[in-house]
Design a protein around this motif. Structure first.
Motif, PDB file in Angstrom:
ATOM      1  N   PHE A  82      35.106 -20.129   5.061  1.00  0.00           N
ATOM      2  CA  PHE A  82      34.414 -20.392   4.361  1.00  0.00           C
ATOM      3  C   PHE A  82      34.236 -20.879   3.471  1.00  0.00           C
ATOM      4  CE2 PHE A  82      33.084 -21.764   8.552  1.00  0.00           C
ATOM      5  CZ  PHE A  82      32.831 -23.423   8.303  1.00  0.00           C
ATOM      6  N   ILE A  83      34.349 -18.844   3.259  1.00  0.00           N
ATOM      7  CA  ILE A  83      34.132 -17.988   1.587  1.00  0.00           C
ATOM      8  C   ILE A  83      35.206 -18.208   1.058  1.00  0.00           C
ATOM      9  CG2 ILE A  83      33.903 -15.691   1.118  1.00  0.00           C
ATOM     10  CD1 ILE A  83      31.434 -16.843   2.588  1.00  0.00           C
ATOM     11  N   SER A  84      36.164 -17.901   1.466  1.00  0.00           N
ATOM     12  CA  SER A  84      38.081 -18.175   0.529  1.00  0.00           C
ATOM     13  C   SER A  84      37.501 -20.105  -0.409  1.00  0.00           C
ATOM     14  CB  SER A  84      38.655 -18.221   0.788  1.00  0.00           C
ATOM     15  OG  SER A  84      38.306 -16.766   1.081  1.00  0.00           O
ATOM     16  N   PRO A  85      37.373 -20.554   0.399  1.00  0.00           N
ATOM     17  CA  PRO A  85      37.656 -22.045  -0.130  1.00  0.00           C
ATOM     18  C   PRO A  85      35.844 -22.604  -1.337  1.00  0.00           C
ATOM     19  CG  PRO A  85      37.499 -21.967   2.046  1.00  0.00           C
ATOM     20  CD  PRO A  85      37.557 -21.158   1.832  1.00  0.00           C
ATOM     21  N   MET A  86      35.214 -21.449  -0.807  1.00  0.00           N
ATOM     22  CA  MET A  86      33.812 -21.134  -2.027  1.00  0.00           C
ATOM     23  C   MET A  86      33.999 -21.045  -3.138  1.00  0.00           C
ATOM     24  SD  MET A  86      30.031 -20.474  -0.889  1.00  0.00           S
ATOM     25  CE  MET A  86      30.705 -18.598  -0.702  1.00  0.00           C
ATOM     26  N   LEU A  87      34.768 -20.005  -2.934  1.00  0.00           N
ATOM     27  CA  LEU A  87      34.557 -19.283  -4.171  1.00  0.00           C
ATOM     28  C   LEU A  87      36.467 -19.828  -5.108  1.00  0.00           C
ATOM     29  CD1 LEU A  87      34.711 -15.516  -2.911  1.00  0.00           C
ATOM     30  CD2 LEU A  87      33.742 -16.439  -4.102  1.00  0.00           C
ATOM     31  N   ASP A  88      36.830 -20.743  -4.118  1.00  0.00           N
ATOM     32  CA  ASP A  88      38.203 -21.190  -5.529  1.00  0.00           C
ATOM     33  C   ASP A  88      37.691 -22.400  -5.816  1.00  0.00           C
ATOM     34  OD1 ASP A  88      40.815 -19.388  -3.892  1.00  0.00           O
ATOM     35  OD2 ASP A  88      40.328 -21.632  -2.901  1.00  0.00           O
ATOM     36  N   GLU A  89      36.506 -22.849  -5.406  1.00  0.00           N
ATOM     37  CA  GLU A  89      36.016 -24.274  -5.582  1.00  0.00           C
ATOM     38  C   GLU A  89      35.032 -23.039  -7.515  1.00  0.00           C
ATOM     39  OE1 GLU A  89      33.965 -27.760  -6.917  1.00  0.00           O
ATOM     40  OE2 GLU A  89      36.431 -27.285  -5.712  1.00  0.00           O
ATOM     41  N   ALA A  90      33.884 -22.247  -7.483  1.00  0.00           N
ATOM     42  CA  ALA A  90      33.333 -21.373  -7.965  1.00  0.00           C
ATOM     43  C   ALA A  90      34.692 -21.076  -9.053  1.00  0.00           C
ATOM     44  CB  ALA A  90      32.326 -20.707  -7.545  1.00  0.00           C
ATOM     45  N   ARG A  91      35.652 -20.596  -9.053  1.00  0.00           N
ATOM     46  CA  ARG A  91      36.429 -20.296  -9.821  1.00  0.00           C
ATOM     47  C   ARG A  91      37.059 -21.911 -10.822  1.00  0.00           C
ATOM     48  NH1 ARG A  91      37.852 -15.908  -7.545  1.00  0.00           N
ATOM     49  NH2 ARG A  91      39.233 -17.078  -5.358  1.00  0.00           N
ATOM     50  N   ALA A  92      37.548 -22.787 -10.089  1.00  0.00           N
ATOM     51  CA  ALA A  92      37.463 -24.508 -10.757  1.00  0.00           C
ATOM     52  C   ALA A  92      36.085 -24.655 -11.717  1.00  0.00           C
ATOM     53  CB  ALA A  92      37.346 -25.073  -9.581  1.00  0.00           C
ATOM     54  N   ILE A  93      35.416 -24.312 -11.255  1.00  0.00           N
ATOM     55  CA  ILE A  93      33.933 -24.903 -12.309  1.00  0.00           C
ATOM     56  C   ILE A  93      33.555 -23.795 -13.128  1.00  0.00           C
ATOM     57  CG2 ILE A  93      33.243 -26.703 -10.603  1.00  0.00           C
ATOM     58  CD1 ILE A  93      30.985 -25.720  -9.390  1.00  0.00           C
ATOM     59  N   GLY A  94      34.215 -22.462 -13.112  1.00  0.00           N
ATOM     60  CA  GLY A  94      33.916 -21.510 -13.981  1.00  0.00           C
ATOM     61  C   GLY A  94      32.692 -20.716 -13.102  1.00  0.00           C
ATOM     62  N   LEU A  95      32.597 -20.505 -12.167  1.00  0.00           N
ATOM     63  CA  LEU A  95      31.685 -19.339 -11.793  1.00  0.00           C
ATOM     64  C   LEU A  95      32.114 -18.063 -10.903  1.00  0.00           C
ATOM     65  CD1 LEU A  95      29.105 -21.678  -8.995  1.00  0.00           C
ATOM     66  CD2 LEU A  95      29.301 -20.742 -11.820  1.00  0.00           C
ATOM     67  N   SER A  96      31.377 -17.328 -11.747  1.00  0.00           N
ATOM     68  CA  SER A  96      31.745 -15.670 -11.297  1.00  0.00           C
ATOM     69  C   SER A  96      31.396 -15.384  -9.643  1.00  0.00           C
ATOM     70  CB  SER A  96      31.247 -14.855 -11.858  1.00  0.00           C
ATOM     71  OG  SER A  96      30.419 -14.538 -12.605  1.00  0.00           O
ATOM     72  N   PRO A  97      32.340 -14.852  -8.880  1.00  0.00           N
ATOM     73  CA  PRO A  97      31.232 -14.671  -7.893  1.00  0.00           C
ATOM     74  C   PRO A  97      30.144 -13.931  -7.947  1.00  0.00           C
ATOM     75  CG  PRO A  97      33.952 -13.739  -7.736  1.00  0.00           C
ATOM     76  CD  PRO A  97      32.863 -14.010  -9.016  1.00  0.00           C
ATOM     77  N   GLU A  98      29.955 -13.054  -8.379  1.00  0.00           N
ATOM     78  CA  GLU A  98      28.777 -12.631  -8.882  1.00  0.00           C
ATOM     79  C   GLU A  98      27.215 -14.442  -9.327  1.00  0.00           C
ATOM     80  OE1 GLU A  98      31.002 -11.652 -11.006  1.00  0.00           O
ATOM     81  OE2 GLU A  98      31.024 -10.003  -9.674  1.00  0.00           O
ATOM     82  N   ASP A  99      27.901 -14.717  -9.790  1.00  0.00           N
ATOM     83  CA  ASP A  99      27.260 -15.904 -10.208  1.00  0.00           C
ATOM     84  C   ASP A  99      26.835 -16.617  -8.744  1.00  0.00           C
ATOM     85  OD1 ASP A  99      27.111 -16.195 -12.705  1.00  0.00           O
ATOM     86  OD2 ASP A  99      28.734 -17.160 -12.944  1.00  0.00           O
ATOM     87  N   VAL A 100      27.730 -17.108  -8.259  1.00  0.00           N
ATOM     88  CA  VAL A 100      27.555 -17.700  -6.620  1.00  0.00           C
ATOM     89  C   VAL A 100      27.285 -16.885  -5.860  1.00  0.00           C
ATOM     90  CG1 VAL A 100      28.862 -18.439  -4.515  1.00  0.00           C
ATOM     91  CG2 VAL A 100      29.639 -18.848  -6.898  1.00  0.00           C
ATOM     92  N   VAL A 101      27.286 -15.427  -5.971  1.00  0.00           N
ATOM     93  CA  VAL A 101      25.419 -14.458  -4.772  1.00  0.00           C
ATOM     94  C   VAL A 101      24.580 -14.918  -5.110  1.00  0.00           C
ATOM     95  CG1 VAL A 101      24.798 -12.308  -5.100  1.00  0.00           C
ATOM     96  CG2 VAL A 101      27.436 -12.403  -4.378  1.00  0.00           C
ATOM     97  N   ASP A 102      24.468 -15.125  -6.588  1.00  0.00           N
ATOM     98  CA  ASP A 102      23.169 -15.234  -7.244  1.00  0.00           C
ATOM     99  C   ASP A 102      22.936 -16.857  -6.774  1.00  0.00           C
ATOM    100  OD1 ASP A 102      22.737 -13.264  -8.689  1.00  0.00           O
ATOM    101  OD2 ASP A 102      23.444 -13.730 -10.341  1.00  0.00           O
ATOM    102  N   LEU A 103      23.367 -17.684  -7.274  1.00  0.00           N
ATOM    103  CA  LEU A 103      23.191 -19.410  -6.360  1.00  0.00           C
ATOM    104  C   LEU A 103      22.591 -19.254  -4.920  1.00  0.00           C
ATOM    105  CD1 LEU A 103      25.968 -21.495  -7.908  1.00  0.00           C
ATOM    106  CD2 LEU A 103      23.543 -21.864  -8.347  1.00  0.00           C
ATOM    107  N   ILE A 104      23.319 -18.460  -4.259  1.00  0.00           N
ATOM    108  CA  ILE A 104      23.024 -18.447  -2.679  1.00  0.00           C
ATOM    109  C   ILE A 104      21.892 -17.390  -2.551  1.00  0.00           C
ATOM    110  CG2 ILE A 104      24.027 -16.837  -0.738  1.00  0.00           C
ATOM    111  CD1 ILE A 104      26.777 -17.438  -1.299  1.00  0.00           C
TER     112      ILE A 104
END
Length: 122
Positions: A82-104
């Motif tokens: 779950f996490i790794s694929p989500m981070l892969d997708e986030a990188r593909a659309i230009g989101l950093s891990p910090e952006d993902v944490v903020d979104l969550i």
């Protein structure tokens, strides 16, 4: 496999505590109406992984540390699937891990188009 999953769930939720006697293969076979050899295969999967231990003449018992071992395995599975694929997708659309944490942390369930269409149909 289903027997192993059921016993794992009982260990994780605490209904089968570490050091406690686990159901025997005959008990599991009777409950699930399956062949005892089939139940034994499920139990042996857990023995092989260190979740259950055999005590000669006494039966199967939940191993010390089994709950933490299962939690650790499940956390790794969660990260891998779950996490790794989500981070892969986030990188593909230009989101950093910090952006993902903020979104969550700021995301709440908002109605989707599908939700709105269901409501309109009712």
């Amino acid at each position: 496999m289903q027997i192993a999953i059921q016993v794992e769930a009982s260990v994780l939720d605490g209904s089968l505590a570490e050091g406690e006697r686990a159901p025997s293969t005959n008990e599991l076979a009777s409950f699930h109406r399956i062949n005892p050899a089939t139940a034994a295969r499920g139990v042996n999967l857990l023995v092989d992984r260190g979740i259950l231990v055999k005590r000669r003449g006494l039966g199967m018992f939940v191993a010390d540390g089994a709950r933490e071992l299962l939690r650790s395995e499940r956390q790794q599975h969660f990260a891998d699937h779950f996490i790794s694929p989500m981070l892969d997708e986030a990188r593909a659309i230009g989101l950093s891990p910090e952006d993902v944490v903020d979104l969550i942390s700021t995301t709440t369930h908002t109605p989707t188009d599908h939700d709105r269409m269901k409501e309109q149909a009712q």
